[in-house]
Design a protein around this motif. Structure first.
Motif, PDB file in Angstrom:
ATOM      1  N   TYR A   1       0.858  -1.194   0.000  1.00  0.00           N
ATOM      2  CA  TYR A   1       0.000   0.000   0.000  1.00  0.00           C
ATOM      3  C   TYR A   1       0.891   1.240   0.000  1.00  0.00           C
ATOM      4  CZ  TYR A   1      -4.047  -2.881   1.225  1.00  0.00           C
ATOM      5  OH  TYR A   1      -5.052  -3.812   1.210  1.00  0.00           O
ATOM      6  N   ASP A   2       0.327   2.360  -0.440  1.00  0.00           N
ATOM      7  CA  ASP A   2       1.063   3.621  -0.270  1.00  0.00           C
ATOM      8  C   ASP A   2       1.089   3.981   1.220  1.00  0.00           C
ATOM      9  OD1 ASP A   2       1.564   4.172  -3.034  1.00  0.00           O
ATOM     10  OD2 ASP A   2      -0.583   4.570  -3.235  1.00  0.00           O
ATOM     11  N   ALA A   3      -0.043   3.723   1.898  1.00  0.00           N
ATOM     12  CA  ALA A   3      -0.116   4.081   3.323  1.00  0.00           C
ATOM     13  C   ALA A   3      -0.922   3.056   4.109  1.00  0.00           C
ATOM     14  CB  ALA A   3      -0.770   5.455   3.473  1.00  0.00           C
TER      15      ALA A   3
ATOM     16  N   LEU B   1      -7.476  11.323   7.385  1.00  0.00           N
ATOM     17  CA  LEU B   1      -6.305  11.191   6.507  1.00  0.00           C
ATOM     18  C   LEU B   1      -6.547  10.124   5.435  1.00  0.00           C
ATOM     19  CD1 LEU B   1      -3.350  12.093   5.984  1.00  0.00           C
ATOM     20  CD2 LEU B   1      -2.638  10.197   7.464  1.00  0.00           C
ATOM     21  N   ALA B   2      -7.218   9.041   5.802  1.00  0.00           N
ATOM     22  CA  ALA B   2      -7.488   7.968   4.838  1.00  0.00           C
ATOM     23  C   ALA B   2      -8.266   8.524   3.651  1.00  0.00           C
ATOM     24  CB  ALA B   2      -8.270   6.833   5.506  1.00  0.00           C
ATOM     25  N   GLY B   3      -9.287   9.331   3.942  1.00  0.00           N
ATOM     26  CA  GLY B   3     -10.095   9.929   2.877  1.00  0.00           C
ATOM     27  C   GLY B   3      -9.251  10.867   2.016  1.00  0.00           C
ATOM     28  N   GLU B   4      -8.418  11.659   2.657  1.00  0.00           N
ATOM     29  CA  GLU B   4      -7.569  12.620   1.940  1.00  0.00           C
ATOM     30  C   GLU B   4      -6.575  11.898   1.011  1.00  0.00           C
ATOM     31  OE1 GLU B   4      -7.663  15.947   2.017  1.00  0.00           O
ATOM     32  OE2 GLU B   4      -5.926  16.105   0.676  1.00  0.00           O
ATOM     33  N   LEU B   5      -5.937  10.859   1.542  1.00  0.00           N
ATOM     34  CA  LEU B   5      -4.942  10.124   0.740  1.00  0.00           C
ATOM     35  C   LEU B   5      -5.626   9.459  -0.459  1.00  0.00           C
ATOM     36  CD1 LEU B   5      -2.814   8.497   3.603  1.00  0.00           C
ATOM     37  CD2 LEU B   5      -2.104  10.348   2.086  1.00  0.00           C
ATOM     38  N   ALA B   6      -6.806   8.890  -0.209  1.00  0.00           N
ATOM     39  CA  ALA B   6      -7.532   8.218  -1.292  1.00  0.00           C
ATOM     40  C   ALA B   6      -7.891   9.222  -2.378  1.00  0.00           C
ATOM     41  CB  ALA B   6      -8.785   7.549  -0.735  1.00  0.00           C
TER      42      ALA B   6
ATOM     43  N   LEU C   1      -6.722   0.750   6.042  1.00  0.00           N
ATOM     44  CA  LEU C   1      -7.082   1.253   7.377  1.00  0.00           C
ATOM     45  C   LEU C   1      -7.414   0.031   8.231  1.00  0.00           C
ATOM     46  CD1 LEU C   1      -7.853   3.418   9.440  1.00  0.00           C
ATOM     47  CD2 LEU C   1     -10.061   3.608   8.354  1.00  0.00           C
ATOM     48  N   ILE C   2      -6.618  -0.185   9.275  1.00  0.00           N
ATOM     49  CA  ILE C   2      -6.800  -1.391  10.098  1.00  0.00           C
ATOM     50  C   ILE C   2      -7.485  -1.016  11.417  1.00  0.00           C
ATOM     51  CG2 ILE C   2      -5.637  -3.401  11.094  1.00  0.00           C
ATOM     52  CD1 ILE C   2      -3.179  -2.646   9.333  1.00  0.00           C
ATOM     53  N   GLU C   3      -8.582  -1.676  11.729  1.00  0.00           N
ATOM     54  CA  GLU C   3      -9.312  -1.402  12.981  1.00  0.00           C
ATOM     55  C   GLU C   3      -9.569  -2.728  13.695  1.00  0.00           C
ATOM     56  OE1 GLU C   3     -10.402   1.138  15.062  1.00  0.00           O
ATOM     57  OE2 GLU C   3     -11.091  -0.611  16.180  1.00  0.00           O
ATOM     58  N   LYS C   4      -9.239  -2.752  14.984  1.00  0.00           N
ATOM     59  CA  LYS C   4      -9.297  -4.048  15.678  1.00  0.00           C
ATOM     60  C   LYS C   4     -10.701  -4.494  16.067  1.00  0.00           C
ATOM     61  CE  LYS C   4      -8.090  -2.657  20.392  1.00  0.00           C
ATOM     62  NZ  LYS C   4      -7.053  -2.700  21.394  1.00  0.00           N
TER      63      LYS C   4
ATOM     64  N   GLN D   1     -16.675   2.950   0.713  1.00  0.00           N
ATOM     65  CA  GLN D   1     -17.117   3.178  -0.677  1.00  0.00           C
ATOM     66  C   GLN D   1     -15.979   3.676  -1.581  1.00  0.00           C
ATOM     67  OE1 GLN D   1     -19.972   6.366  -0.609  1.00  0.00           O
ATOM     68  NE2 GLN D   1     -18.442   7.868  -0.023  1.00  0.00           N
ATOM     69  N   LEU D   2     -14.854   4.058  -0.981  1.00  0.00           N
ATOM     70  CA  LEU D   2     -13.748   4.585  -1.792  1.00  0.00           C
ATOM     71  C   LEU D   2     -12.926   3.422  -2.366  1.00  0.00           C
ATOM     72  CD1 LEU D   2     -12.529   7.437   0.627  1.00  0.00           C
ATOM     73  CD2 LEU D   2     -14.042   7.652  -1.361  1.00  0.00           C
ATOM     74  N   ASP D   3     -12.710   3.451  -3.680  1.00  0.00           N
ATOM     75  CA  ASP D   3     -11.976   2.363  -4.340  1.00  0.00           C
ATOM     76  C   ASP D   3     -10.577   2.180  -3.756  1.00  0.00           C
ATOM     77  OD1 ASP D   3     -14.048   1.876  -5.959  1.00  0.00           O
ATOM     78  OD2 ASP D   3     -13.292   3.062  -7.659  1.00  0.00           O
ATOM     79  N   ASN D   4      -9.965   3.282  -3.356  1.00  0.00           N
ATOM     80  CA  ASN D   4      -8.563   3.225  -2.918  1.00  0.00           C
ATOM     81  C   ASN D   4      -8.378   2.822  -1.463  1.00  0.00           C
ATOM     82  OD1 ASN D   4      -7.468   3.842  -5.296  1.00  0.00           O
ATOM     83  ND2 ASN D   4      -7.078   6.008  -4.875  1.00  0.00           N
TER      84      ASN D   4
END
Ligand SMILES: Cc1cc2nc3c(=O)[nH]c(=O)nc-3n(C[C@H](O)[C@H](O)[C@H](O)COP(=O)(O)OP(=O)(O)OC[C@H]3O[C@@H](n4cnc5c(N)ncnc54)[C@H](O)[C@@H]3O)c2cc1C
Ligand SMILES: NC(=O)c1ccc[n+]([C@@H]2O[C@H](COP(=O)([O-])OP(=O)(O)OC[C@H]3O[C@@H](n4cnc5c(N)ncnc54)[C@H](O)[C@@H]3O)[C@@H](O)[C@H]2O)c1
Length: 439
Positions: free
Chosen positions: A4-6, A18-23, A31-34, A87-90
């Protein structure tokens, strides 16, 4: 192994933004969530939103109905937070606990392994469990996360710790009808506030039925006939009290224990918080830390501002840092709300300022009387030499809105006279600032 890039670890405020911005910028993000009950992070699921939902309903609803409404709200918000990124492809949202294998590689639940050019740690914080005998085994012991899920109102509630969480929940449970006792190690509430302000807060909460036991050290908790028993000492004398529930509110510690940071060059301080520079980079420059996990002020809006700093560092002109955020206010949602910005009178004096103090009782505000909420005080600390506003305390309804106006004035280096002469709408709570600063 997927690249991944990030990678963003944790679905907190800074990380999800940040995830939305990078995408949006075409970067591939994991994005990893436990926990699938934590999409959107602490604020939405266990912190600000559930607590404020219960707080605002306290004067109008029965407890059970309020808990149900709160659950509906956070379920909706959790789903909305998930959908917005899913919903974001990235963006790949990956369920599981992330653990570093090395400076570029992260393992999820000990199975899947992924790697990235940049990694952002946004794992937040959790309630401190104080080292009190019996605390791990005893029943009816709660943290803020677990008590707000209970559908039965505790008739007798003990709260260990009289900080932000302790006070907000003391005020809230008392207004639902619980008999609340707060055990606080210090000799008074909110040690970093001026004594006159702390006493006013104490007085207001006592009027709501909250009892305080200051200088009290809880030594042991146990159970007896479905009650939780607190063994504590005050001035060398030992006492025992029985409660339906005990809430632990003695601070929050960084979620770093299961991150495997020992496999990286990322350093932590003695409190387990991640050490960062002014741009939020750790000792490994392509690994950043955002939000509660890096220590300092623990607020959702700080995590959001951390996102702005990281974004500026990656894509902007690198001028935003943790040192130029401006003055940062905070609000504690007791009833009425307590809000504060800048220096207290005591801090200003200790720093050598020659100060002018302005005070106004909330009862002098027309709108407070219209609303039937006349309790509280307003206080401003002014630099006599420059007329600059050094600090302000607002203990009144809607102060969480008013303090943002004072923040703007302070960040714009306005003089106190600018607020004294500002035109406010009427009858509003904000117009009280005319009178407060009219000294
Ligand atoms: C009761 C309460 C009331 C509050 N009220 C307010 C308020 O009114 N206003 C305010 O501004 N702040 C308030 N706060 C503080 C605010 O909630 C936090 O400062 C904020 O949520 C911190 O956000 P964060 O971005 O650091 O991460 P968080 O929102 O804490 O998110 C971290 C996420 O990381 C996940 N995670 C942890 N470890 C791992 C791992 N190894 N792998 C994968 N995922 C992991 C967690 O499950 C969590 O979802 C309150 C807090 C509490 C507890
Ligand atoms: N409105 C808001 O923005 C809001 C609301 C709630 C929480 N928060 C965030 O959550 C963070 C944590 O809140 P908190 O209230 O848990 O922590 P805190 O640090 O604000 O307060 C902890 C309190 O517990 C006392 N204490 C510690 N150990 C004790 C012990 N063994 N016995 C008795 N008292 C003890 C301390 O003296 C202190 O008064 C806050 O710093 C804040 O950033 C924000």
């Amino acid at each position: 192994m997927k690249h991944y890039d990030a990678i963003i670890i944790g679905f907190g405020k800074g990380g999800k933004t940040l995830a939305g911005e990078l995408a949006k910028r075409g970067k591939k993000v994991a994005l990893i969530e436990k926990s699938n009950q934590m999409y959107g992070g602490t604020c939405i699921n266990e912190g600000c939103i559930p607590s404020k939902s219960l707080i605002v309903q306290a004067d109008t609803k029965e407890y059970l109905a309020a808990v149900e409404q709160k659950e509906n709200l956070i379920t909706k918000l959790r789903q909305k937070n998930y959908d917005k990124l899913a919903q974001l492809d990235n963006v790949d949202i990956i369920d599981g606990t992330a653990r570093f294998v090395d400076n570029y590689t992260v393992e999820i639940d000990g199975q899947k392994t992924i790697f990235a050019d940049y990694i952002f740690i946004n794992t937040g914080s959790k309630s401190v469990i104080p080292s009190i005998q019996g605390i791990q085994e005893a029943k009816h012991i709660y943290t803020s996360a677990t008590i707000m899920k209970e559908t039965t109102l505790p008739k007798n509630l003990a709260i260990i710790g009289g900080g932000y969480i302790g006070l907000e929940l003391a005020s809230m449970y008392a207004r639902y009808g619980s008999q609340v006792t707060v055990f606080e190690l210090n000799e008074r509430l909110v040690g970093r506030e001026d004594e006159d302000v702390a006493l006013e807060i104490q007085h207001i909460l006592e009027n709501q039925g909250v009892q305080f036991k200051f200088k009290s050290r809880v030594q042991e908790v146990s159970n007896q006939n479905e009650k939780a028993v607190i063994h504590y000492s005050q001035d060398e004398t030992r006492y025992i009290d029985r409660f339906d529930a005990i809430l632990l509110a003695t601070g929050r510690s960084a979620n770093t224990a299961d991150l495997g940071l020992e496999n990286t060059g990322v350093q932590m301080n003695e409190r387990g918080q991640i050490i960062v520079n002014e741009y939020l980079q750790t000792d490994v420059p392509h690994i950043y830390a955002m939000g509660d996990v890096k220590g300092g002020l623990q607020f959702t809006y700080i995590s959001l501002d951390d996102y702005r700093i990281v974004k500026d560092h990656l894509f902007g002109n690198k001028t935003r840092t943790i040192h130029n955020r401006g003055h940062i206010p905070y609000s504690v949602f007791i009833s009425p709300t307590f809000s504060r910005i800048g220096l207290s009178e005591q801090e200003a004096t200790q720093q050598g300022y020659d100060v002018k103090i302005a005070k106004l009782p909330t009862a002098a505000i027309p709108r407070a009387n219209v609303d039937g909420k006349p309790e509280g005080i307003l206080k401003a600390i002014i630099d006599k030499k420059t007329d600059a506003i050094l600090g302000c305390v607002l203990l009144c309804e809607r102060s969480e809105e008013m303090i943002n106006f004072v923040q703007l004035a302070m960040n714009q280096n306005m003089k106190y006279q600018d607020i004294a002469n500002h035109i406010f709408t009427h009858p509003s709570m904000s117009e009280a600032l005319n009178d407060l600063f009219n000294i």
